[in-house]
Write a protein that holds these residues in place. Structure first.
Motif, mmCIF file in Angstrom:
data_model
loop_
_atom_site.group_PDB
_atom_site.id
_atom_site.type_symbol
_atom_site.label_atom_id
_atom_site.label_comp_id
_atom_site.label_asym_id
_atom_site.label_seq_id
_atom_site.Cartn_x
_atom_site.Cartn_y
_atom_site.Cartn_z
ATOM 1 N N ASP A 47 -7.776 -30.029 -13.569
ATOM 2 C CA ASP A 47 -8.709 -30.011 -12.441
ATOM 3 C C ASP A 47 -10.053 -29.381 -12.820
ATOM 4 N N LEU A 48 -10.198 -29.018 -14.106
ATOM 5 C CA LEU A 48 -11.398 -28.295 -14.528
ATOM 6 C C LEU A 48 -12.360 -29.206 -15.274
ATOM 7 N N GLU B 126 -15.732 -25.512 -17.562
ATOM 8 C CA GLU B 126 -14.736 -24.639 -16.943
ATOM 9 C C GLU B 126 -13.496 -24.517 -17.838
ATOM 10 N N LYS C 105 -17.410 -21.479 -9.798
ATOM 11 C CA LYS C 105 -16.370 -22.500 -9.595
ATOM 12 C C LYS C 105 -15.007 -22.004 -10.068
ATOM 13 N N ASP D 61 -13.791 -19.713 -7.376
ATOM 14 C CA ASP D 61 -13.367 -20.497 -6.202
ATOM 15 C C ASP D 61 -12.006 -21.152 -6.437
ATOM 16 N N LYS D 62 -11.735 -21.574 -7.684
ATOM 17 C CA LYS D 62 -10.455 -22.223 -8.015
ATOM 18 C C LYS D 62 -9.371 -21.197 -8.390
ATOM 19 N N GLU D 63 -9.716 -19.897 -8.216
ATOM 20 C CA GLU D 63 -8.795 -18.782 -8.440
ATOM 21 C C GLU D 63 -8.261 -18.726 -9.876
#
Length: 818
Positions: free
Chosen positions: A130-131, A135, A168, A171-173
């Protein structure tokens, strides 16, 4: 089961918090904490601060559960209880927070810096698919290392701006941010070179030198070392290599052979001489009498004003008082309003007191300030000569504060908070030590002189110049007689002729113009348009040397305007004269003269003031032109002429103190003339020759000026008959700033309607794109009413800023504004 007693700490952190926050002290640290030490604390979710413990207590706050402090940063306090009490008083009096005072008082490198660290989130299962590419790179590194600093993230991504990627990931922990405090101050280390103990024996050393056959460069280096050791004592590696012109490799060769040794040691960044008292001058009978009267006044009063005419020798009296305190083992603070004044006086005081004295002001770097701070705290430094910030130093046994040029407006801090007046604050600070305060001036402030006449302060007067020198003769030059087609002239013929005569006599000249730059403004000759700053409602000043237009309020620079924005004309006229243009005109009139300029633009470096003053002292300059920097307290033997270029500019301000300030400026700059065995001359160019202040200046009649001013102040209820609090409302929208000001007035009208005036726009009503509206509160000198007013002001500000419409309106509080 034994129940542990929880200890709580009220801690000051460098934020503008209305109240100091409370933290708990873990049992393991309770025997190590005390007021005045720095501790590491966390406020909010992740922000860390280095705070200072104000007090310890056992009362748990009712509204919240205090967090534990994280760590203790000091083994002993960095400030004493007197400083903590001083901060508390200052916060109450000047309507600011103790956090703002801490921010101003503590040297930067003792405040620690907070560095953000990214921490891998162990509690989350991360879906790497998902990165994004950036990221993914950071997340992979985090999984391996668990922590990354911002500079490491920048190196990974090879970009400067990494914050979007970090946001980001948070936010995506994938991670969270942790703050780490870093100590900024670093001791200075220097390498010292020593002779190996074997060769301290004369026979062994002689055998070494006599048996030397190879490496002649190393022999030269060794001989240079022996010479330095004999003459200097300890030998610095840097000095040894410089003196011997040897290389580090050659020195290493001697160390490897076991002939020399090297050792790194902590070293002072500022060199101090040997602490000694060496005063060889003798006071005049008038000075002796003044000194005796000061001692007498100090028996009854804590504060005394020394009102001595210019060149009466006040500094020598200060020196004798300091000598007495040094012999008692006490500390002295000698305050001056401007660092420009310290260069000349520090040289004199170093002659008298050697290494007992240190200088402290904003031009020192962060590490130097920490070292001075620590030496004052441990009592190693006995005398501090400094500007207003020196008042925050942690004195241990302060006995005397001298506030020279006590009338000077530079003692008042304007921005940011705390907006304190160092002279007034010094009186309270001295009270905490049961110390004495000596105020000195040739032109005292109306408030200080009033306090003397009310028997609150002692008063000692010194009415004659040292060495029988006479006060200068002051002549007014009516510039209207010399204007051409209504255009101002910088130099009238009488002033030019007086300068010629001084130069012919090989004397020096000081010229005062209270405007820097080349031309204060320029105007279109066709339509009258004047270039203004885009951020402030002020005209732009032309600086010819930089070839730029500059706003003296926000500092913005603009290209020189050749075309009128209103009519397209190219015909501009430069109006009035700044110091830069005065200097240029002087070079035209007197091409053989050596001319220099002293203003904010020409003397910005740490040593620039001192270098220029030394040149003038040594008569390597003939004419010195400048702004207020040339007015204050400088002492030159060979100046016989002082010229004030534009006295109208001094007399024309819209301020209830304008007459007082104008007299002080003109009398002070006049005092630079004729300080030895010659009669000085002062020429004042002015168009309003009938202004009453000019008559007082011509006759050197301070008492007449005081009577004139005090009657006006009493009639209109200005200080010293009242206390002023000024509130300035700032916002980028003019209407919102005005509305907020009206809300405050309406909220306080029930108790203080008669005492308030405004809201009104100041002369300059927009600075840095913020519109300004002012409210002035004029209060009787009643402590209870003043405290009530302060409480109501703070309540109204809370009400205003709790309204979403006015949340961004900034309210600046200024107690005792100048």
């Amino acid at each position: 089961m034994i129940k542990l007693v929880v200890v709580y700490a009220e801690i000051i952190i460098p934020l503008a918090l209305p109240l100091n926050y409370t933290w708990a002290i873990p049992p393991a640290l309770q025997d190590k904490v005390q007021p005045g030490i720095r501790v590491e604390v966390m406020l909010g979710k992740s922000k860390k601060y280095a705070g200072i413990i104000k007090r310890l207590h056992y009362n748990k706050p009712e509204a919240f559960d205090p967090r534990d402090i994280i760590n203790i940063l000091d083994h002993e306090p960095i400030i004493y209880p007197e400083q903590l009490r001083f901060w508390e008083w200052m916060a109450n009096y000047y309507m600011c927070s103790e956090g703002e005072i801490m921010q101003a008082a503590i040297p930067t490198n003792l405040k620690l810096s907070s560095e953000s660290i990214l921490v891998w989130n162990e509690e989350r299962s991360i879906d790497f698919s998902d990165l994004s590419d950036s990221e993914y790179i950071v997340a992979e590194a985090l999984e391996l290392k668990k922590e990354l600093r911002l500079n490491e993230v920048q190196e990974l991504l090879d970009v400067a701006n990494v914050y979007p990627v970090i946001k980001k990931l948070i936010d995506k922990e994938v991670c969270y941010v942790w703050e780490e405090l870093k100590e900024k101050y670093k001791e200075k280390k220097q390498t010292y070179i020593f002779l190996h103990p074997t060769y301290k024996n004369e026979e062994n050393l002689a055998a070494l030198l006599n048996g030397w056959t190879k490496a002649p460069k190393q022999m030269e280096l060794l001989l240079a070392f022996l010479h330095l050791q004999r003459t200097e004592g300890e030998v610095l590696q840097q000095e040894l290599l410089k003196k011997s012109t040897a290389t580090a490799a050659q020195l290493k060769g001697l160390i490897d052979k076991g002939i020399l040794l090297s050792e790194k040691r902590s070293s002072d960044r500022i060199s101090y001489g040997t602490p000694e008292v060496n005063i060889q001058f003798t006071l005049s009978p008038a000075q002796e009498k003044a000194l005796s009267e000061i001692h007498s006044q100090f028996e009854e009063k804590s504060v005394c004003l020394l009102h001595g005419v210019t060149a009466s020798g006040k500094t020598q009296i200060y020196t004798k008082l300091i000598e007495e305190k040094i012999k008692e083992g006490k500390q002295v603070l000698y305050m001056l309003p401007e660092i420009a004044l310290t260069a000349q006086i520090i040289r004199r005081l170093q002659e008298y007191f050697g290494g007992y004295i240190a200088i402290y002001h904003s031009k020192f770097n962060a590490n130097e300030r920490v070292e001075i701070w620590n030496k004052v705290k441990n009592g190693e430094i006995k005398i501090v000569l400094g500007a207003r910030s020196s008042l925050f130093l942690p004195f241990k046994n302060l006995s005397l504060i001298i506030a020279d040029e006590e009338h000077d407006g530079s003692y008042k801090q304007q921005d940011p908070a705390p907006r304190y007046h160092a002279r007034d604050a010094a009186i309270y600070y001295a009270h905490l030590f049961q110390a004495k305060v000596l105020l000195g001036s040739a032109t005292p402030s109306v408030e200080s002189y009033f306090n003397c006449l009310q028997n609150k302060y002692g008063l000692v007067q010194l009415t004659e110049r040292f060495g029988d020198a006479q006060l200068p003769d002051i002549t007014l030059i009516d510039v209207k007689k010399f204007q051409q087609k209504k255009a101002k002239v910088a130099f009238t013929e009488p002033l030019l002729e007086a300068i010629r005569q001084s130069l012919d006599q090989q004397k020096q000249v000081i010229l005062f113009q209270n405007r820097r730059g080349y031309a204060p403004y320029q105007i279109c000759n066709t339509c009258g348009w004047i270039p203004q700053c885009k951020n402030c409602d002020v005209t732009l000043t032309y600086h010819k040397f930089q070839n730029k237009l500059t706003c003296h309020y926000c500092g913005t620079h603009y290209l020189v305007i050749q075309t009128c924005a209103a009519c397209g004309s190219h015909d501009f006229t430069q109006k009035n004269f700044g110091t830069e243009q005065i200097e240029e005109l002087l070079n035209e009139f007197f091409p053989d003269a050596r001319i220099a300029r002293m203003d904010y633009d020409s003397v910005r470096g740490k040593h620039d003031h001192d270098a220029l003053i030394k040149l003038f002292e040594q008569q390597r300059l003939d004419i010195l032109v400048g702004t207020q920097m040339v007015v204050k307290g400088l002492d030159f033997d060979h100046v016989n002429l002082v010229g004030i270029i534009d006295a109208d500019g001094i007399l024309g301000f819209t301020d209830f103190r304008v007459n007082e300030k104008a007299y002080q400026l003109m009398e002070q700059v006049s005092g630079r003339a004729g300080r030895k065995d010659q009669l000085g001359k002062v020429l004042i160019q002015v168009s309003n020759t009938r202004h009453p202040v000019l008559a007082f200046v011509q006759q050197h009649q301070y008492e007449a000026l005081y009577q004139y001013e005090i009657e006006n102040r009493k009639q209109f209820g200005y200080p010293p008959f009242s206390r002023l609090i000024q509130l300035t409302f700032k916002h980028k929208e003019k209407q919102l700033a005005e509305e907020a000001a009206h809300i405050l007035i309406q909220g306080m009208a029930g108790s203080f309607l008669k005492e308030m005036s405004g809201p009104a726009q100041p002369v300059v009503d927009r600075i840095r794109n913020q519109y300004l509206w002012e409210v002035l509160i004029k209060l009787p000198k009643d402590v209870q009413k003043i405290q009530q007013c302060k409480r109501e002001i703070m309540q109204q500000i809370v009400i205003i800023q709790s309204n979403k419409r006015y949340k961004a309106v900034r309210v600046v509080l200024n107690v005792d504004p100048l």
